[in-house]
Design an enzyme around this catalytic site. Structure first.
Site, PDB file in Angstrom:
ATOM      1  N   GLU A 144      -3.398  -2.856  -2.778  1.00  0.00           N
ATOM      2  CA  GLU A 144      -2.361  -3.769  -2.311  1.00  0.00           C
ATOM      3  C   GLU A 144      -1.860  -3.296  -0.969  1.00  0.00           C
ATOM      4  OE1 GLU A 144       0.005  -3.564  -5.812  1.00  0.00           O
ATOM      5  OE2 GLU A 144      -1.963  -4.058  -6.614  1.00  0.00           O
ATOM      6  N   ASP A 180      12.512  -3.302  -3.884  1.00  0.00           N
ATOM      7  CA  ASP A 180      12.017  -1.950  -3.660  1.00  0.00           C
ATOM      8  C   ASP A 180      13.116  -0.905  -3.662  1.00  0.00           C
ATOM      9  OD1 ASP A 180       9.099  -2.052  -3.279  1.00  0.00           O
ATOM     10  OD2 ASP A 180       9.635  -3.530  -1.749  1.00  0.00           O
TER      11      ASP A 180
END
Ligand SMILES: Cc1ncc(COP(=O)(O)O)c(C=O)c1O
Lengths: 395, 257
Positions: free
Chosen positions: B45, B56
């Protein structure tokens, strides 16, 4: 087709709004979305809400005819005195409503973001009142700039967590609050401080702030024999005080709405927060709206002398009002706002928040007719800004 | 058939690695990808950095900020990846937040991905409903698989809906968390992994968020078809060179059966 200024069933105002959030937040928002209208309309909720607005916040706030200001500008100026709310700004209308809502949702913990600290103080205040633990996220840079409000929140028993990511200001504090919510999905309610964020927040906050325009109608009928003014003017950071002041006039197309953004050091200076003029459509904090960004879609850091106006986005309702031209958007510089704040202090004996001073500065830039009724939403008082005023004017 | 689908047909557990493009240096993208493939990684990814990565944790936030400071943009990333398929065979996905993709133009972005040979996209803040209504046909036209997330809080009804539309795999977020969680997986997670396994979904499942050592990789892949390592790898790159990547991948490769 007539424009609608309320959300559709998918949570959009025209093309703006929606809920662009990671899957982790989907259940929280679904729960809120399913229940908020029912709870807001519940009789018991309304009783408790109205009772606190009256006896704790001090509502209805006066609609004050500003005689000397009216003489100076040769028009009829009324000030909606949100500065007289407990804690000194309109923000508490929202935090009371959302805290009561959180209790009904069975939540045990409240989180919020804050920029200038006004929303943080209003949240911490109501959490103390209701007895819920409260965590406030605030950009590390803002904590330095707004030390008195940090102390207030601490005194009220809130935990303050510094946001140290990104630019360390309001947008990052909002990111941190959202990350907290992701990690505490079942017991926590996130009280967003303006008409921003994913659906249903913009609608929820607009409804709670709607009390401002509801009162204006009643008060103006008494004072002028008519419910509708010719103009309503309010400053826009995320847009909650403006949404509240506009709310019950949105469908009254004869009432002209003026939304005032912060031009900072000037629209073209590179140091500005005039989102509707400088921004374009994109996604910020889960909402599709106008925001300031680079051509690659990175969100940029706005600037304004007023900490409450330097948000890089604007609520989706306002993006829609801008696009449909239902409201007129103006941008006022730091200098013009500061002058207007000083003028109100000396003509009417009211020291306004610098955010509000932006709305007041419109009087210098727009000509109103003698008989026109102009309502300016005085969103907050200037105590929190005293140091900035002192530094600016060398008092 | 899409490379992701082909790769997942094999019964082996998948080791998938996330890294943020533009870190440690702007020009490292291609060498990191090549090194990961050479060292037995099954899928990659490629993170397109964003200024406000909501899902995140601190590691990927700060690395994204660095990558942007280094000058990474969507255009530069595409330029760097232009010839990647001349050498790299494993599935490649781009993981990024919706705003930069929206600004680039969703259709233009998908077209570019196809030209390069990107197999799928992970866009955490593009909700299922919006994808279905506005973008599904574009993704399909360009042969891109969109990867949806599920979490321990996702209802079974919604999981089934996501399963029905998922053509690649389902990204199972390990816990109520942002990326880079530090806790080990407890009873609750193991129960969740098993619960999802027992739903007998059509789409394979790959677990991500908080996988950082052999133990968590082992636990995550007990039921699922593989695991994604992000923050732990990005942290590794802070302290080690690209030449040392084998020391990172080795410990996980040994657990793939
Ligand atoms: C007094 C005052 N007015 C206005 C604002 C701007 O927020 P909004 O646009 O949501 O009313 C703030 C925000 O802190 C404020 O404190």
């Amino acid at each position: 087709m007539k424009n609608s200024y309320h959300i559709n069933e998918k949570g959009y105002y025209g093309e703006f709004g929606g809920a662009f959030v990671p899957e982790m937040l989907q259940p929280n928002l679904a729960e809120l979305k399913e229940q908020y209208l029912e709870i807001l309309q519940d009789k018991k909720f309304q009783e408790e809400f109205q009772d606190l607005l009256q006896h704790y916040v001090g509502r209805p706030t006066p609609l004050y005819y500003a005689k000397r200001l009216s003489e100076k500008y040769k028009t009829q100026i009324y000030l909606k005195r949100e500065d007289l709310c407990h804690t000194g700004a309109h923000k508490i209308n929202n935090t009371i409503g959302q805290t009561l809502l959180a209790k009904r949702l069975g939540k045990k913990r409240i989180i919020a973001e804050t920029g200038a600290g006004q929303h943080g103080v209003a949240t911490a205040t109501v959490c103390a009142l209701i007895g819920l633990p409260c965590v406030i996220y605030m950009g590390a840079i803002d904590m330095e700039r707004q030390a008195p409000n940090v102390a207030r929140m601490k005194m009220l028993g809130a935990t303050i967590i510094a946001a140290t990511s990104g630019s360390k200001t309001l947008k990052d504090a909002t990111n941190e609050a959202i990350r907290d919510w992701i990690q505490n999905p079942s017991d926590t309610h996130y009280i967003i401080g303006s008409v921003v964020g994913p659906h249903p927040y913009p609608d929820l906050v607009a409804r709670l702030q709607g009390v401002i325009s509801k009162e204006i109608k009643v008060q103006l009928l008494k004072a002028e024999g008519k419910e509708n003014p010719d103009y309503v003017i309010a400053c826009v950071g995320g847009g909650s005080n403006a949404a509240g002041a506009f709310y019950h006039f949105l469908e009254e197309e004869k009432v002209k709405l003026i939304a005032v953004e912060a031009a900072g050091k000037g629209i073209d200076s590179g140091e500005s927060a005039a989102t509707s003029i400088l921004g374009n459509i994109g996604i910020i904090h889960g909402s599709k709206t106008l925001l300031m960004q680079s051509k690659d879609g990175q969100i940029t850091e706005p600037y304004s002398i007023s900490a409450g106006l330097d948000y890089p986005g604007v609520g989706p309702l306002h993006a829609h009002l801008y696009q449909t031209k239902r409201a007129d958007f103006m941008a006022i510089t730091d200098d013009d706002a500061m002058k207007a704040g000083l003028q109100l202090s000396q003509l009417e004996g009211i020291i306004p928040a610098i955010e509000t001073s932006h709305a007041l500065a419109v009087l210098e830039q727009r000509k109103f007719k003698k008989e026109e009724v102009v309502v300016i939403n005085l969103s907050g008082r200037g105590d929190k800004d005293l140091q900035t005023y002192i530094d600016y004017f060398n008092f | 058939m899409n490379r992701i689908q082909t790769r997942l047909q094999h019964n082996k557990k998948i080791l998938s690695i996330y890294f943020t493009a533009g870190f440690p240096n702007l020009e490292d993208t291609v060498s990191i990808i090549k090194s990961l493939e050479e060292n037995g990684v099954d899928m990659i990814e490629i993170g397109l950095p964003f200024s406000d990565p909501l899902a995140d944790g601190p590691t990927i936030q700060s690395i994204s900020t660095k990558a942007l400071k280094n000058g990474m943009t969507t255009k530069i990333l595409f330029e760097q990846l232009k010839d990647i398929r001349e050498s790299v065979k494993i599935p490649l996905l781009i993981m990024g937040y919706f705003n930069p993709i929206f600004q680039y133009g969703v259709e233009k972005f998908c077209k570019k991905c196809k030209e390069i040979g990107i197999d799928g996209l992970i866009i955490p803040d593009l909700p299922l409903e919006v994808y279905e209504e506005e973008y599904h046909s574009i993704f399909k036209n360009y042969g891109l698989l969109n990867i949806f997330l599920i979490t321990p809080q996702t209802s079974e009804v919604r999981i089934r809906k996501i399963d029905a539309i998922s053509k690649g795999f389902i990204y199972m977020v390990s816990s109520a968390s942002v990326t880079g969680g530090k806790n080990s997986f407890g009873k609750e997670q193991l129960h969740y992994f098993e619960r999802i396994h027992n739903l007998k979904l059509k789409a394979p499942q790959i677990v991500g968020f908080g996988i950082r050592h052999q133990e968590s990789f082992f636990q995550a892949t007990k039921f699922a078809n593989g695991a994604i390592i992000g923050s732990a790898f990005v942290n590794f790159l802070r302290e080690n060179s690209i030449q040392q990547i084998d020391t990172f991948t080795r410990k996980f490769n040994s657990l793939k059966k």
